[in-house]
Structure formats: structure tokens, C-alpha cells
Design a protein around this motif. Structure first.
Motif, PDB file in Angstrom:
ATOM      1  N   LEU A  83      12.424   8.529   6.893  1.00  0.00           N
ATOM      2  CA  LEU A  83      12.849   8.567   7.807  1.00  0.00           C
ATOM      3  C   LEU A  83      14.478   7.827   7.395  1.00  0.00           C
ATOM      4  CD1 LEU A  83      10.197   6.535   9.910  1.00  0.00           C
ATOM      5  CD2 LEU A  83      10.816   9.199  10.402  1.00  0.00           C
ATOM      6  N   VAL A 197      13.752  -3.292   3.198  1.00  0.00           N
ATOM      7  CA  VAL A 197      14.198  -1.952   3.823  1.00  0.00           C
ATOM      8  C   VAL A 197      15.451  -2.335   4.285  1.00  0.00           C
ATOM      9  CG1 VAL A 197      12.257  -1.134   3.125  1.00  0.00           C
ATOM     10  CG2 VAL A 197      12.950  -2.026   5.619  1.00  0.00           C
ATOM     11  N   THR A 199      18.115  -1.081   7.351  1.00  0.00           N
ATOM     12  CA  THR A 199      18.110  -0.998   9.056  1.00  0.00           C
ATOM     13  C   THR A 199      19.599  -0.559   8.960  1.00  0.00           C
ATOM     14  OG1 THR A 199      18.817  -4.131   9.109  1.00  0.00           O
ATOM     15  CG2 THR A 199      16.460  -3.485   8.960  1.00  0.00           C
ATOM     16  N   GLU A 222      16.412  -5.635   5.646  1.00  0.00           N
ATOM     17  CA  GLU A 222      15.467  -5.942   6.589  1.00  0.00           C
ATOM     18  C   GLU A 222      14.797  -7.373   6.018  1.00  0.00           C
ATOM     19  OE1 GLU A 222      13.663  -4.336   8.877  1.00  0.00           O
ATOM     20  OE2 GLU A 222      12.568  -6.849   9.496  1.00  0.00           O
ATOM     21  N   ARG A 266      18.111  -8.846  15.520  1.00  0.00           N
ATOM     22  CA  ARG A 266      16.997  -8.265  16.127  1.00  0.00           C
ATOM     23  C   ARG A 266      16.355  -9.467  17.062  1.00  0.00           C
ATOM     24  NH1 ARG A 266      12.861  -6.304  12.148  1.00  0.00           N
ATOM     25  NH2 ARG A 266      14.274  -4.113  12.112  1.00  0.00           N
TER      26      ARG A 266
ATOM     27  N   GLU B  31       6.978  -2.996   6.295  1.00  0.00           N
ATOM     28  CA  GLU B  31       8.601  -3.489   7.306  1.00  0.00           C
ATOM     29  C   GLU B  31       8.883  -2.389   7.100  1.00  0.00           C
ATOM     30  OE1 GLU B  31       8.972  -5.796   4.023  1.00  0.00           O
ATOM     31  OE2 GLU B  31       7.552  -7.124   4.985  1.00  0.00           O
ATOM     32  N   ARG B  32       8.714  -1.326   7.331  1.00  0.00           N
ATOM     33  CA  ARG B  32       9.096  -0.438   6.753  1.00  0.00           C
ATOM     34  C   ARG B  32      10.140   0.422   8.019  1.00  0.00           C
ATOM     35  NH1 ARG B  32       7.942   5.413   5.544  1.00  0.00           N
ATOM     36  NH2 ARG B  32       5.649   5.312   5.906  1.00  0.00           N
ATOM     37  N   LYS B  33       9.396   0.390   9.382  1.00  0.00           N
ATOM     38  CA  LYS B  33       9.074   0.624  10.618  1.00  0.00           C
ATOM     39  C   LYS B  33       9.533  -0.359  11.220  1.00  0.00           C
ATOM     40  CE  LYS B  33       6.932   5.368   9.791  1.00  0.00           C
ATOM     41  NZ  LYS B  33       5.670   5.696  10.014  1.00  0.00           N
ATOM     42  N   ASN B  34       9.965  -1.654  10.941  1.00  0.00           N
ATOM     43  CA  ASN B  34      10.221  -2.513  11.888  1.00  0.00           C
ATOM     44  C   ASN B  34      12.003  -2.042  12.521  1.00  0.00           C
ATOM     45  OD1 ASN B  34       8.228  -3.770  10.605  1.00  0.00           O
ATOM     46  ND2 ASN B  34      10.147  -5.613  10.694  1.00  0.00           N
ATOM     47  N   TRP B  35      12.585  -1.433  12.274  1.00  0.00           N
ATOM     48  CA  TRP B  35      13.714  -0.966  12.521  1.00  0.00           C
ATOM     49  C   TRP B  35      13.761   0.162  13.941  1.00  0.00           C
ATOM     50  CZ3 TRP B  35      15.784   3.798  11.932  1.00  0.00           C
ATOM     51  CH2 TRP B  35      15.569   4.893  11.813  1.00  0.00           C
ATOM     52  N   LEU B  36      13.192   0.772  13.387  1.00  0.00           N
ATOM     53  CA  LEU B  36      12.658   1.835  14.218  1.00  0.00           C
ATOM     54  C   LEU B  36      11.413   1.328  15.463  1.00  0.00           C
ATOM     55  CD1 LEU B  36      12.613   5.160  14.819  1.00  0.00           C
ATOM     56  CD2 LEU B  36      10.623   5.430  13.276  1.00  0.00           C
TER      57      LEU B  36
END
Lengths: 593, 552
Positions: A83, A197, A199, A222, A266, B31-36
């Protein structure tokens, strides 16, 4: 010259004509799932014609693409492995021709494309690994400990360590005991890594403010860090930390001189980072999450999840607040340097895009769907182009008319519209007037009649009450020594009915003894085996419900019914404690002889 | 296109091969989709958000702290607080060092009404990060909702925490809560100070402006109240509370048209508000549109059947309309709901007088006189009744009471209604206590006022009647056409009182306990029927019970 095709999309968009915008293109099925952070306009080929570069999230788990649009058509498509989090175009070197590279942030990597060809892959520096964890795995590698004790040790490390465990250890801790062995064997040879990752991503001019100056990449991760990368060597120039994971950034200034990174995080706060300070310099604490963050001149404009748009100074002082009619979906800046015009575009969940200059709403664009991303800038050779993608995957392109003027009128409205709506007050009717006249003329008589009737009513009510008390017809017995409550249920269609009496002793602690129940009924209509019996339970415990069943036979087949009276009596007293009148239902069956 | 794809895939695919042993698959970063997830959550796209969370939790086998966290937040928004609490607790187990998890656990506990437990958890969270205003704010809220305002310790705890929160970071809602805590502990001055500071900090917050305006209104600082309410209306022209409060103030000053304009806006926003319709009704009343007034008041009564103020106004309007039987019912109902207001009994007595029920009228007056401490009108009306029925001694006693009250009020510079003074003077003459010093001067003043046109009180025609004549009775019997003419001036007199009742309503919105003081303090009921004189009637005992109990 870049020409917009006309005609093909007019039908779809003509209903959304806005005085200030030309509808250039609308494709409701462009199939784009993207956000403002993944859209960029860039002159990819150095031909003076800007292309639209979109990082498409595909289905959200597969089919991710890097799409490039030219005019109204898709020019190219590259598959992405993961993504895309963010996408920027930047000039990474001084080479001619001066064509910008595209950086796509995705997971822990940044993929850099030049001329739409993969050029370089940057991986985020790994995070520090817990030393104890490292030790334990080393021992495991040398087969010094078995998986179960490994688990125990990792567990204790997790509970008190400052540095969190790696993914591998966490995954290991969740395994069933029988899978542990295999897992350890598979992974023990590899070094432990902790990866984070990206962000958000943005760019920062290196040392010149020119339009075509070389830019550094700024990335938020992150792990609550912000890195600034050298554009040529892709080494980390600076690392700064934040109290929370960043969600979006706005960067201004030059790396070598002075810069300012405004980061929305966040935890709902906005931090301002500056050169030479590894920690945030200022902090704006919002009362709800920031959805959009845009900088206009020296001010920061934030769209909040609580349906407000707020303006702040660079140092975090609140300037103004505007209430919005719907939740914010996305925000972007609209910058027209040729006209010296700057405003904020706010996409709203009610399918509108509002244009704000400071706190004043200066224009509204209605869109056919909820807008999820907005990008304003030069597309093709047209300076004022507005690109939007919608929730349903559509792509909208609008061009600002050269004649369009945005009045900077104060949006403080005049009297609200509702002020001129008539109140809903009924008209007076003739009947009303007549009754009023009648009352005026006869008020004394009316009053006396009313008082007389009221007294009569009270008398009647009191009489009925006394009668009920005398015959113990109330559902609760009034006697203090036997506080009882009874209700009766009739079951069956007939001619046999089951009569259930529920008797309850409502006293706090005193039991009731020696009760008897007797029935009174028309013997030509009903028959009962025992019309009188003592309560089967000799003692009623307070609070419990005692159901007492008995059977009634209906003797008539004429479809008539009558009342059965039930008396609860105390031995040795003729006045009943409780009386109930049971209205029997009509027997629907025929008596069998 | 395909050509362009290949190098990238190669490049990416070759990378892991170089670094590590070939067999082990790379573990995905939890955590790879936390932002999404966050992106969808803040956009309130909860459906998509839940899908992503589900996927992510499957992939990580429930290890992703943030996914669980957001899942719990969404559950809480959907009203499943217990489930959200459990999820937050599991987050706190996954990462005990994160104060956010504890804060949310506490928040869910708070929403479940377990305030003491919430306080404990907040303190835990405070240990992890003491510089968090939110923890202090919420602790303050928790302490303030433990309904124990007599306990000084709890109140001071709440204040302490809220002040700590304000020192860390100024937030409107902290100001609001702190103000509320001060109000609940009856410390109005402190509350005003807090709201003032709040308005200074965020001058465009309509809620703060309205609250401060209402507070000033309660304290009787009308100028400041109007200023703040006006500001609130500038920023939000359809702010219901501000409209109601400002409207009632306009009514007090006789700006009925402006007030009506404001009410129209409010009627669109909150069409089912009893105080609003009450105020609209009294606006119509002031404009002499009695039928409209009655229908508005009846709507208010329908919407809020147990509001004695609406009943009071209904009674008054019906008295004005000479519908005494109806007036009696409304007033009697009002006295049942509010048995401590002297003026209410006075109105009831007036209705009863007109219904020729003298015994009960007298009783009602007695009750009114016993309850009232400051309104000379109550005594005046009673004196008239007594005088008309030959009880000169009783009338004299009441007259002395009037003098006492007037003297008392004079010190506080209250303006007296000229009709009241006129009437009292006549009473004095009739009782031959005459030319009392109390009356002469103000009475002259009012005469001048009457002479110079433009004073709101236009004529006093009806009050010119000599005592003891039959004129009033004739008037009552006269036809409707004649009625309107002769009664007009009295109606205009009754305005000041009426609008003061809606005023109490609007401030009552905020602070129910303050109402009784307001209502009895400000109204200066100039009873329309003051001058009515009745010829002595034979006593006709009909209803034995006391009049105010008759609707029982």
C-alpha cells in the motif's frame, strides 16, 4: 498545446456547473482509491506539461498501482508491492534535463522512480533491538534453551523492557507449544530486526528556495520519528522524535538555512519541529483529531474531526474557529501565485468542497460524490486545475476560469433565513370565539356546575373505594397481620379450565398460616371438584409466589360465561382477607358427557 | 507497461534474498496499516475502518495494538461500551506503558457510570504521563459527577484537577466543566471569573458566551448579560439558548417585535420547546393578540404540562379575556405545582372574586398575603376586596401592610406602577387614612408622566373609577366589543410582570434551583383586575375545600 476534449463528459457534469469552474473531466469509474497524500502533479518528462501521478491503493490489500494521467487519459501504470502511504515528486540532483523523481513511501521502504522507471529503494534504518532479547535468541540458536524456557524468558522481557520486542518474538509468544520448535528452527539463524513503517512523507528544499531546487525527503514513521534524507546519497541527515506517531506533515524552509515541520500526530496534537531541535518546539493541543493540515503563509489551518476548521499561528496560538456543516474528509491548499491568491480547499462528507480564505467561506463546489482527495495546481499547461477523487473511485478535473473572482466578503451572514418564516399559530375559529363568549357570559354558572360535579365525582370515588375495602376486593389484602397479594390466571379453551391462583405473602419476615380458599359460582353454569379447600402449603413464606391450581368445568353449551368469586379466608374468621372476581371466558368446546 | 513493471519487482524481490537465509518468510510488521486505520477512523469512515482492522487482526493474530484500540473506539461510538472496555483492557495488557490505553479504559469506565474505578485508572495513567491535560480534565469531570457536592473534599479535588488541566493546556470544555463545578457548589463569583477567562481565551465560543450571559442574567447584571448573549447570537444566529434569554430580556424592555423575530429563528431550530412557546405567547399577549397568545401558551402547556409558569400565564391571559372559569382551572393547577408563590394565589383570588365565590377568594388572598413579602399589590387587591365587602378594619390592616412594603421597596429605588399608586391613594381616601406621605410624591410624578405622552402606560381610564361603583361589574358583563376598549389599558399594565416570567424561564434553563428566587424577586405584578370593584355580595358558600386544592 494541450487541449481538453469536450463533449464526452458534459452530460455527466453539466448539473454541477459552478460559475467559477469549468468542468474539464469527470470519470465516475476511474477506480481510484487514494488520498491527498498520494496525489501529485509533476512535469515527469521535462516537456513543460504536468502529469497527474496517483498512488492507487487498489482494493486496499491487492492491486496497488502507481498511475500516471495525461490529460483525460491514463498514460501508464506501475504495480506497487504494498500500500502506498504517500507520494511526492522531487528533484534529487542538478542533472539536465531537470526532471523530477517520484518517491513512493510504502511500508518501511521508499521506492524512487525516475522517468517512471524504478531507480532506487530506500529502507528505513532498523530500530534498536532489545539486548536481552538478542541474548535469549543467541542462546536459542546454540540450542542452549528449549522453546518453552525461551517463551518464559521472552515473556518476562516483554513485561518490563523499555525497548519493545521484535515481531519475531511477539509472534513466537502467541504460538501453540507444538509449533514452537519449528518456528525457532526456522528463524533462529537470522538476525533479529525491528522494522517500522512510514506514515507520511514530504519534501524540503535543500539549500535554495527556487522552484527547481534540489529537495530532501522528509519522512515520518510509526516509531514516532521524523527523518530527513539526503536527496542524492539517501542517507539520514537528521532524525527528530515526536511524542506520537505522525499522520501528516507540512514542511517549509530550507534544510541548510532554517526549516519548520508542522506535524499532525495520532494523539490529536500538532507539533512544530525546527532546525537544530530534536524535540518539538511548539505544540497545539486540539480537542479532536486533525483530519487535514494546511499552511497558508505563516498560519496553520487545521480541519478537525469535530466538524470545525481552526486557524493557528505558527507558534500555536488559536486565531479563529469555523463550524463546518459536515465532517471533513480531506484538505488541500489552493495556491495561485500569479494572482497572489491563497485559500484552503476543504472536502466535506456532504459532497461539497468549501473554499476558505481565513475564516471566510468564499466559494462552494458541489460534487457528485464525497471527495476523498484534493490536489490543486498546474496540470498539463493549465495553472489553475483542481483534481479530486471521490469515495466511489471517480476522478474529477476542474479548471478555474480566468475570469473567476473570489469576493473576500465577510461571511458573517445577515439575519438567518428562518427569521422570515411565519410562526405556525392556528387561526382563531368561530367555534372558539363562540365558546369564549359563552364562558364570558356564564362563567359563574359554569364554575358552580363544575365544582358540584367534581364533588359528586369525589363522593362516588370515595364510595367505591370504601366498598372495595369492605369486601376486600383489592388485589392486596389490607389487613396488617396477613399482607397477601393474589392474582388469578385462567387457562384453557373450555369446557375445562384451569384456574391458577398466585398467592404471595408480602410481609417482610412473618409467615402466614392457616389460610383457606373458597369459591362462589353459579352452580348451573360451572362445577368444581372442591369449592373449598385449605391452602395446600400450611405456611406461606414471605416473598415467595405460591401457585394453586384447580379445575373448573363449564356445564353450559350456550356460549355464556359468568364470574367466579374467589375468597381467601382465615380460619375462624368469616370476613375474607382477599376477594377476587374472575371473569371466566366463554367456553369454546363442547362438554363431553 | 509490463516492461516497466518488471525491473521493480525484480529489484524488490531480490532484496530479501541477499540478506538472509532463503527459507524463512518475512514476518509482516504488525503496525504496517496503522496509518490507514487512523486515516479512515478520523474521516468517520467506520465501515471501511472495521474491514481493515479485521484484516489486520487476522494477519497479526490479534497482536496489533492500534487496530484493537481503534476497534474499541468504534465500538464505543456505537454504544457498546462494555465490549470497548474489554478491548481497551486487552490493549493495556499488550502495551502497559501506553497511557492512552489506560485513559480509554478509564473513559469507558466513566461512561459505564463507574466513576470511582475511572478515577483510579486515570490516576494510573497520570503516573505514566503527568503532563497530560486530558487526564486532569477527565479526573475533574469524574470528581464533579460523583454527586457529593456537600463533600468539600470532592469538590476541591475536582477544582484542583481542572485547574491543573487549564495550566497545562487551555481547553473550552475544561472551562465549562470548571464553571459548572463552581455553580454546583453555589460559588457564583468564581464561576463568573472562570467563564470570563474562558471567553477571553476563546471569544467565539457561543456556548461559553451564552453560559456567561445567562449567569449575568441570574445575577441581575442585565447590561453585561445582553452584551454576551448578543455576541453569542452574532457568531451563531440560531443559538437556541441565547435567543431565548435575549428574547426574554427584549420582552422585559418592550421590544416585542425584535423578540418575535428572534423567536421565529428559534422556533425553526427547536420547534418543541415549552419555554419558547411560552415566551412567544406572552409576546402576542403584549401585542394584544390574545387568541394567538392562548394558542401559543396552550402549545407550551401541552409540551410541558407541569410547568407552573405556563399555567400562570394561561391563567393571566384568560383573566384578561374575562374567561374566569378557565382562568380558575389554570391558576388552580399552577398553585398545585407551585404552592409558594403569593402572586399566584392573588390571581386565583381575582378569578374567584369574579366567579362570585367570595369565601374562597378571601381564603386565597389570605394565603397570598401570608406567602408574599414584597409585593404591595397583593395587599392592595385584598384590601379592595375587603373594603368592597364592608370589612373596613381588615382593609385598613392591609393598607398598612401596603405602606410598609412600599417603604421597604422605596429604599431599593423600585419604580411603582402609577395605576397601583393611584389605586392605593383612592383606597387611602376611602379608608380616611388619607394623604399619607408615602404616596403623594410618586403619585404626582406619575400624573406628570401621564400628561406627557410617550410613556408606555398610556391611559389609566379604568382606574379612574370611583371605588364601590358597579362600573367594573358592568364592564365584565358588557359585550366583547365594548370589552376590548375598556380593558385595554389594564392589559398594558400587566405587561411588565408577564415578561418577567418568561425571563425566569430562560435562566431557569441552566439552573433550575435559581428559579424561585428569580420569579418572586423580579415580577411586579400589576394585576389587571386591581381596580375591579365588586358590589357587596351575599356570601354563597359552595365549595368547602380550599380553592387551590380543587383540581386534586
Amino acid at each position: 498545446v494541450f487541449l481538453w476534449p469536450s463533449g464526452d463528459s458534459n452530460g455527466a457534469t453539466s448539473c454541477y456547473i459552478n460559475g467559477k469552474w469549468l468542468d474539464a473531466h469527470y470519470d465516475p469509474v476511474a477506480n481510484l482509491y487514494t488520498f491527498s497524500s498520494c496525489i501529485v502533479l509533476a512535469d515527469l518528462h521535462g516537456d513543460g506539461e504536468n502529469k497527474l501521478v496517483v498512488g492507487d491503493l487498489g482494493t486496499g490489500s491487492s492491486n496497488m498501482k502507481l498511475k500516471v494521467y495525461r490529460g483525460t487519459g491514463l498514460m501508464s501504470e506501475n504495480t506497487l508491492l504494498d500500500l502506498p502511504t504517500g507520494l511526492v515528486s522531487f528533484l534529487m540532483d542538478q542533472h539536465e534535463p531537470r526532471t523530477p523523481a517520484i518517491a513512493v513511501a510504502s511500508g518501511p521502504y521508499i521506492y524512487v522512480y525516475k522517468n517512471l522507471r524504478p531507480y532506487f529503494k530506500f529502507t528505513l534504518p532498523p530500530l534498536e533491538v532489545n539486548a536481552l532479547e538478542q541474548d535469549v535468541w543467541n542462546q536459542a540458536r546454540e540450542d542452549m534453551i528449549d522453546p518453552l524456557s525461551l517463551k518464559e524468558m521472552l515473556d518476562s522481557i516483554r513485561d518490563k523492557a523499555d525497548v519493545p520486542l521484535s515481531v519475531r518474538s511477539l509472534r513466537f509468544l502467541m504460538l501453540d507449544p507444538q509449533d514452537m520448535e519449528a518456528f525457532v528452527n526456522l528463524y533462529k539463524e537470522q538476525p533479529i530486526r525491528r522494522q517500522t513503517v512510514i506514515t507520511c512523507i514530504s519534501t524540503l528544499k535543500k539549500n535554495m528556495a527556487d522552484e527547481d531546487a534540489v529537495s530532501c525527503l522528509v519522512i515520518g514513521t510509526e516509531s514516532k520519528d521524523v527523518y530527513i534524507l539526503d536527496p542524492e546519497a539517501f542517507t539520514v541527515l537528521t532524525k527528530m522524535s515526536l511524542p506520537s506517531a505522525p499522520t501528516q506533515m507540512d514542511v517549509t524552509g530550507q534544510f541548510d538555512v532554517e526549516f519548520r515541520i508542522t506535524v499532525a500526530c495520532r494523539n490529536g496534537n500538532i507539533y512544530v519541529l525546527r532546525r537544530e531541535s530534536p524535540k518539538p518546539k511548539y505544540c497545539i493541543e486540539l480537542s479532536s483529531h486533525p483530519v487535514g493540515l494546511v499552511r497558508i503563509g505563516k498560519n496553520v489551518v487545521v480541519g478537525c474531526a469535530q466538524e470545525t476548521l481552526q486557524g493557528f499561528t505558527q507558534k500555536g496560538k488559536k486565531l479563529w474557529t469555523v463550524c463546518l456543516p459536515a465532517p471533513v474528509t480531506t484538505m488541500s491548499v489552493m495556491d495561485l501565485p500569479t494572482r497572489g491568491f491563497q485559500a484552503v480547499l476543504v472536502g466535506l462528507a456532504n459532497s461539497e468542497v468549501h473554499l476558505y480564505r481565513d475564516k471566510n467561506l468564499i466559494s462552494t463546489i458541489k460534487t457528485p460524490d464525497i471527495v476523498t482527495s484534493i490536489c490543486f495546481g498546474r496540470y498539463g499547461r493549465e495553472d489553475g486545475t483542481l483534481i479530486m477523487t471521490t469515495k466511489g473511485g471517480g476522478l474529477i478535473v476542474k479548471i478555474l476560469k480566468r475570469t473567476a473572482v473570489f469576493d473576500d466578503r465577510d461571511s458573517a451572514p445577515g439575519p438567518p433565513l428562518a427569521q422570515s418564516i411565519r410562526l405556525n399559530v392556528p387561526k382563531k375559529t368561530k367555534l372558539y370565539v363562540d365558546q369564549t363568549m359563552r364562558e364570558r357570559e356564564n362563567s359563574v354558572a359554569m364554575h358552580r356546575a363544575f365544582q358540584m360535579d367534581l364533588s359528586r365525582l369525589r363522593l362516588a370515588a370515595a364510595r367505591a373505594y370504601v366498598k372495595a375495602l369492605e369486601s376486600s376486593l383489592t388485589p392486596m389484602s389490607s389487613s396488617l397481620s396477613e399482607p397477601l397479594r393474589m392474582n388469578a390466571v385462567v387457562q384453557g379453551l373450555g369446557p375445562s379450565f384451569k384456574l391458577t391462583l398466585n398467592i404471595q405473602n408480602t410481609a417482610v419476615c412473618r409467615p402466614v398460616m392457616n389460610l383457606a380458599i373458597s369459591f362462589l359460582y353459579d352452580e348451573s353454569l360451572y362445577s368444581m371438584k372442591t369449592a373449598f379447600f385449605k391452602v395446600t402449603i400450611p405456611l406461606l413464606v414471605p416473598g415467595l409466589n405460591y401457585p394453586i391450581d384447580t379445575f373448573v368445568e363449564c356445564l353450559s353449551d350456550k356460549g355464556i360465561s359468568d364470574i367466579i368469586k374467589v375468597f381467601v379466608l382465615r380460619e375462624g374468621k368469616s370476613a375474607p382477607l382477599l376477594t377476587a372476581h374472575i371473569n371466566m371466558p366463554v367456553s369454546e368446546g363442547l362438554a363431553l358427557n | 507497461m509490463a516492461n516497466e513493471e518488471n525491473p521493480l519487482t525484480l529489484l524488490v524481490a531480490s532484496e530479501p534474498k541477499k540478506g538472509r537465509a532463503p527459507k524463512a518468510p518475512e514476518l509482516p510488521i504488525p503496525e504496517r496499516k496503522n496509518w490507514l486505520i487512523h486515516l479512515h477512523y478520523i474521516r468517520k469512515d467506520y465501515e471501511t475502518c472495521k474491514d481493515i482492522i479485521k484484516e489486520q487482526l487476522q494477519e497479526t493474530r490479534g497482536m496489533c495494538e492500534y487496530a484493537i484500540y481503534v476497534q474499541a473506539l468504534i465500538l464505543r461510538l456505537e454504544g457498546q461500551i462494555q465490549q470497548s472496555l474489554e478491548l481497551f483492557q486487552s490493549c493495556a495488557i499488550l502495551n502497559p506503558a501506553n497511557p492512552d490505553n489506560l485513559k480509554q479504559v478509564a473513559r469507558s469506565l466513566f461512561l459505564l457510570g463507574k466513576h470511582k474505578a475511572a478515577i483510579e485508572v486515570y490516576h494510573e495513567a497520570g503516573k505514566l504521563n503527568d503532563e497530560d491535560w486530558e487526564v486532569h480534565h477527565n479526573l475533574g469531570v469524574c470528581y464533579s459527577v460523583i454527586k457529593d457536592y456537600k463533600n468539600v473534599c470532592v469538590v476541591s479535588q475536582a477544582e484542583e484537577q481542572l485547574n491543573a488541566a487549564l495550566q497545562l493546556n487551555k481547553q473550552d470544555r475544561t472551562f465549562l466543566t470548571l464553571g459548572k463545578v463552581h455553580l454546583l457548589s453555589r460559588d457564583t463569583d468564581k464561576a463568573v471569573d472562570v467563564y470570563k477567562a474562558a471567553v477571553e481565551f476563546s471569544p467565539e465560543n457561543t456556548e461559553l458566551l451564552t453560559t456567561l450571559g445567562l449567569l449575568y442574567l441570574q445575577l441581575g447584571k442585565y447590561q453585561k448579560a445582553f452584551e454576551h448573549l448578543g455576541n453569542a447570537l452574532t457568531f451563531d444566529p440560531s443559538n437556541y439558548k441565547a435567543i431565548l434569554a435575549a428574547g426574554s430580556m427584549m420582552q422585559t424592555h418592550g421590544d416585542f417585535d425584535v423578540a418575535m423575530n428572534k423567536y421565529r429563528v428559534a422556533a425553526c431550530v427547536v420547534p418543541e420547546s415549552p419555554p419558547l412557546w411560552n415566551n412567544i405567547g406572552m409576546c402576542f399577549f403584549s401585542k394584544k393578540k390574545y387568541v394567538a397568545a392562548i394558542s401559543c401558551l396552550k402549545r407550551a402547556h401541552y409540551l410541558s404540562p407541569f410547568d407552573w409558569k405556563v399555567l400562570y400565564n394561561l391563567g393571566l391571559v384568560h383573566l384578561t379575556m374575562q374567561q374566569y372559569a378557565s382562568a380558575f382551572h389554570f391558576l388552580s393547577a399552577a398553585t398545585n405545582l407551585q404552592p409558594r408563590l403569593g402572586e399566584l394565589y392573588m390571581l386565583l383570588a381575582v378569578a374567584l372574586t369574579n366567579l362570585e365565590d367570595l369565601d374562597n377568594a378571601r381564603r386565597s388572598y389570605e394565603q397570598a398575603v401570608a406567602l408574599d413579602h414584597s409585593n404591595p399589590l397583593v395587599n392592595l387587591n385584598f384590601a379592595i376586596l375587603l373594603y368592597n365587602h364592608g370589612d373596613k378594619k381588615g382593609a385598613l390592616q392591609q393598607y398598612q401592610e401596603i405602606e410598609r412594603k412600599v417603604n421597604m421597596l422605596k429604599d431599593s429605588n423600585t419604580e411603582f406602577d402609577s395605576e397601583l399608586m393611584d389605586m392605593a391613594q383612592k383606597m387611602a381616601t376611602a379608608l380616611q387614612v388619607g394623604e399619607s406621605l408615602v404616596w403623594t410624591k410618586p403619585a404626582k410624578d406619575t400624573k406628570f408622566k401621564q400628561g406627557s405622552a410617550g410613556v408606555p402606560i398610556k391611559t389609566l381610564g379604568s382606574s379612574q373609577q370611583p371605588l364601590g361603583t358597579n362600573q367594573a361589574l358592568e364592564q365584565a358583563m358588557s359585550s366583547a366589543a365594548g370589552y376590548n376598549r375598556s380593558i385595554t389599558p389594564r392589559v398594558s399594565l400587566s405587561q411588565p410582570k408577564r415578561s418577567s416570567v418568561p425571563l425566569a424561564e430562560s435562566s431557569g434553563l441552566e439552573n433550575p434551583p435559581a428559579v424561585p428566587g428569580d420569579a418572586s424577586g423580579t415580577p411586579r405584578p400589576e394585576e389587571s383586575d386591581t381596580p375591579d370593584t365588586l358590589p357587596p355580595l351575599a356570601a354563597k358558600p359552595k365549595v368547602k375545600s380550599k380553592s387551590r386544592q380543587e383540581l386534586n
